[in-house]
Enzyme design. Structure first.
Site, PDB file in Angstrom:
ATOM      1  N   LYS A  90       0.814  -1.228   0.000  1.00 14.40           N
ATOM      2  CA  LYS A  90       0.000   0.000   0.000  1.00 14.40           C
ATOM      3  C   LYS A  90       0.841   1.269   0.000  1.00 14.40           C
ATOM      4  O   LYS A  90       0.422   2.304  -0.513  1.00 14.40           O
ATOM      5  CB  LYS A  90      -0.949  -0.005   1.192  1.00 14.40           C
ATOM      6  CG  LYS A  90      -2.107  -0.967   1.017  1.00 14.40           C
ATOM      7  CD  LYS A  90      -3.201  -0.717   2.036  1.00 14.40           C
ATOM      8  CE  LYS A  90      -4.428  -1.557   1.738  1.00 14.40           C
ATOM      9  NZ  LYS A  90      -4.235  -2.993   2.068  1.00 14.40           N
ATOM     10  N   GLU A 112      -9.849   7.368   3.806  1.00 15.18           N
ATOM     11  CA  GLU A 112     -10.723   6.450   4.535  1.00 15.18           C
ATOM     12  C   GLU A 112      -9.913   5.194   4.815  1.00 15.18           C
ATOM     13  O   GLU A 112      -8.945   4.910   4.125  1.00 15.18           O
ATOM     14  CB  GLU A 112     -11.961   6.099   3.708  1.00 15.18           C
ATOM     15  CG  GLU A 112     -11.776   4.948   2.719  1.00 15.18           C
ATOM     16  CD  GLU A 112     -10.820   5.231   1.570  1.00 15.18           C
ATOM     17  OE1 GLU A 112     -10.627   6.432   1.263  1.00 15.18           O
ATOM     18  OE2 GLU A 112     -10.274   4.273   0.994  1.00 15.18           O
ATOM     19  N   SER A 378       1.774  -9.848  -0.983  1.00 16.46           N
ATOM     20  CA  SER A 378       1.420  -8.429  -0.814  1.00 16.46           C
ATOM     21  C   SER A 378       1.788  -7.844   0.546  1.00 16.46           C
ATOM     22  O   SER A 378       2.011  -6.644   0.663  1.00 16.46           O
ATOM     23  CB  SER A 378      -0.069  -8.238  -1.082  1.00 16.46           C
ATOM     24  OG  SER A 378      -0.846  -9.095  -0.258  1.00 16.46           O
TER      25      SER A 378
HETATM   26  C1  LIG Z   1      -5.042  -4.020   1.618  1.00 18.96           C
HETATM   27  C2  LIG Z   1      -4.331  -5.258   1.331  1.00 18.96           C
HETATM   28  C3  LIG Z   1      -4.716  -6.110   0.264  1.00 18.96           C
HETATM   29  C4  LIG Z   1      -5.919  -5.877  -0.585  1.00 18.96           C
HETATM   30  O1  LIG Z   1      -5.939  -4.692  -1.313  1.00 18.96           O
HETATM   31  P1  LIG Z   1      -5.712  -4.678  -2.893  1.00 18.96           P
HETATM   32  O2  LIG Z   1      -6.038  -3.281  -3.276  1.00 18.96           O
HETATM   33  O3  LIG Z   1      -6.630  -5.675  -3.498  1.00 18.96           O
HETATM   34  O4  LIG Z   1      -4.303  -5.031  -3.132  1.00 18.96           O
HETATM   35  C5  LIG Z   1      -3.945  -7.239   0.022  1.00 18.96           C
HETATM   36  N1  LIG Z   1      -2.869  -7.546   0.777  1.00 18.96           N
HETATM   37  C6  LIG Z   1      -2.485  -6.765   1.806  1.00 18.96           C
HETATM   38  C7  LIG Z   1      -1.290  -7.169   2.600  1.00 18.96           C
HETATM   39  C8  LIG Z   1      -3.188  -5.601   2.120  1.00 18.96           C
HETATM   40  O5  LIG Z   1      -2.799  -4.835   3.153  1.00 18.96           O
END
Ligand SMILES: *Cc1c(COP(=O)(O)O)cnc(C)c1O
Length: 396
Positions: A90, A112, A378
């Site tokens: 993010k 938000e 992610s």
């Molecule tokens: C917020 C988040 C997501 C999901 O958000 P996307 O916009 O779909 O990427 C996925 N993995 C992690 C670690 C997150 O913090």
């Protein structure tokens, strides 16, 4: 124009657009007119990449995961977004948007947040640049995600509880929009995924596209080829998936797989698998696929992972699903938990619960020994330890 690029009016096929109240039109229009010139400017690009390198810690490693590769009899690489500052992808987007806010002459930020991850990433870049930060968060979410509320406060942000509706993400979004309407001159609104009115989905996808840009270079160094056979990512709103897929969209030979959260199962009514369960509708300023009742009310989504607990999906991803460029699938809470435990014990990496959804489909794919598979990891799992401990104790 590239095949999956947004058009002049902000559409990807039949999805996208900018469905905003009259009062927001001027803000969104200013952004639409200026964003590409700002992003393409070389001084912006230099500043963006310098911060990604020296502050965020990019490039993140592309790690060949040997033991998990052995288990699935293929070649698996993990794109380590979990090693970014603040622990997930993010921050790539919030760094981009805070620099953009500066170029637009704005000195205040509103955002938000649902689980608090985007709120923390926003509060972080506001502290970094000295911009004033207000984050709206549903009152119920504030109670459920206390540590993230404390983090945002420590970083100097003002966290405002959203008291309307179910007191969750949808209500926080409405209040953040209202705040922006009332402060159009000095405030930029940082959206946390590839959702919202045009140009947000395109802008956020461009900031996150650094992920696939790096994968190409890193895979070439290690495998002597830029293109893997598979790229796999989890999907909440779709930003980490959009970033991991971006530079592969035109390479038809690369199979792109998006994994949604099935929650307790897609027939249980407790799910967040938007593509599996949703229909066309308008949510948060764009037309896409959303989870709704027959009369158009948003269905409250459910997933064990807070980051995937969203009742919609970005318009680019909806379009990629419709055009069958990205294959969508879904896994349950249980399957994700098992996959997280497996990665921890085979590779010494504790993934975020969101990312564990992407790992959980490995057993369903018909993988060949020579296949090269890239999984976008992610985020890291520190925030999910309580859930993991409960799962491990119940399994015993
Ligand atoms: C917020 C988040 C997501 C999901 O958000 P996307 O916009 O779909 O990427 C996925 N993995 C992690 C670690 C997150 O913090």
């Amino acid at each position: 124009m590239k095949k999956f690029e947004v058009d002049q009016n902000g559409y990807y096929g039949r999805f996208g657009g900018a469905y905003v109240p009259e009062m927001l039109f001027a803000n969104v229009e200013e952004l639409r007119i200026r964003y590409l010139d700002i992003l393409n400017d070389s001084s912006f690009q230099n500043e963006f990449h310098a911060l990604l390198k020296h502050y965020v810690g990019r490039p993140t490693p592309l790690y060949f995961a040997g033991r998990i590769s052995d288990k699935y009899n293929t070649r698996i690489y993990l794109k380590r977004e979990d090693l970014n500052h603040t622990g997930a992808h993010k921050i790539n987007n919030t760094i981009g948007q805070i620099l953009l806010a500066g170029r637009l002459g704005k000195n205040k930020i509103v955002a938000e947040t649902g689980a608090g991850q985007h709120g923390v990433a926003t509060a972080t870049v506001c502290a970094l640049t000295g911009l004033e930060c207000t984050v709206y968060m549903g009152k119920l979410d504030m109670e459920r995600q206390k540590p993230n509320v404390e983090r945002m406060k420590m970083l100097g942000a003002r966290v405002v509880p959203a008291l309307s509706g179910n007191q969750t993400l949808k209500d926080a979004t409405n209040e953040a929009m209202r705040h922006w309407i009332n402060n159009p001159e000095d405030t930029h609104y940082i959206i946390g995924s590839v959702v919202g009115p045009h140009p947000y989905p395109d802008m956020v996808a461009r900031f996150q596209s650094v992920i696939s840009e790096e994968i190409k270079t890193q895979l070439f160094e290690q495998e002597n080829r830029e293109n893997p056979d598979y790229v796999i990512a989890c999907v909440g709103g779709g930003s980490n998936a959009a970033g991991a897929f971006f530079h592969y969209l035109e390479c038809e030979e690369v199979m792109l797989i998006a994994v949604e959260a099935a929650g307790k199962g897609i027939t249980t009514g407790q799910s967040a698998a938007t593509i599996a369960l949703g229909a066309e509708g308008v949510l948060h300023g764009s037309k896409s696929i959303i989870m709704q009742t027959d009369d158009g009310q948003i269905v409250e989504p459910y997933s064990i992972s807070a980051g995937l607990d969203y009742p919609g999906i970005g318009p680019l991803l909806a379009h990629l699903s419709e055009k069958e460029r990205v294959k969508f699938t879904h896994v349950t809470d249980k399957e994700a938990l098992r996959a997280a435990l497996e990665l921890a014990q085979l590779e010494g990496i504790i993934p975020a619960l969101e990312s564990a959804h992407a790992l959980a489909i490995l057993s369903e794919l018909n993988l060949k020994k020579s296949d090269v598979v890239v999984i976008n990891l992610s985020g890291r799992g520190d925030k999910d330890m309580e859930t993991y401990i409960r799962f491990i104790n119940n399994e015993k």
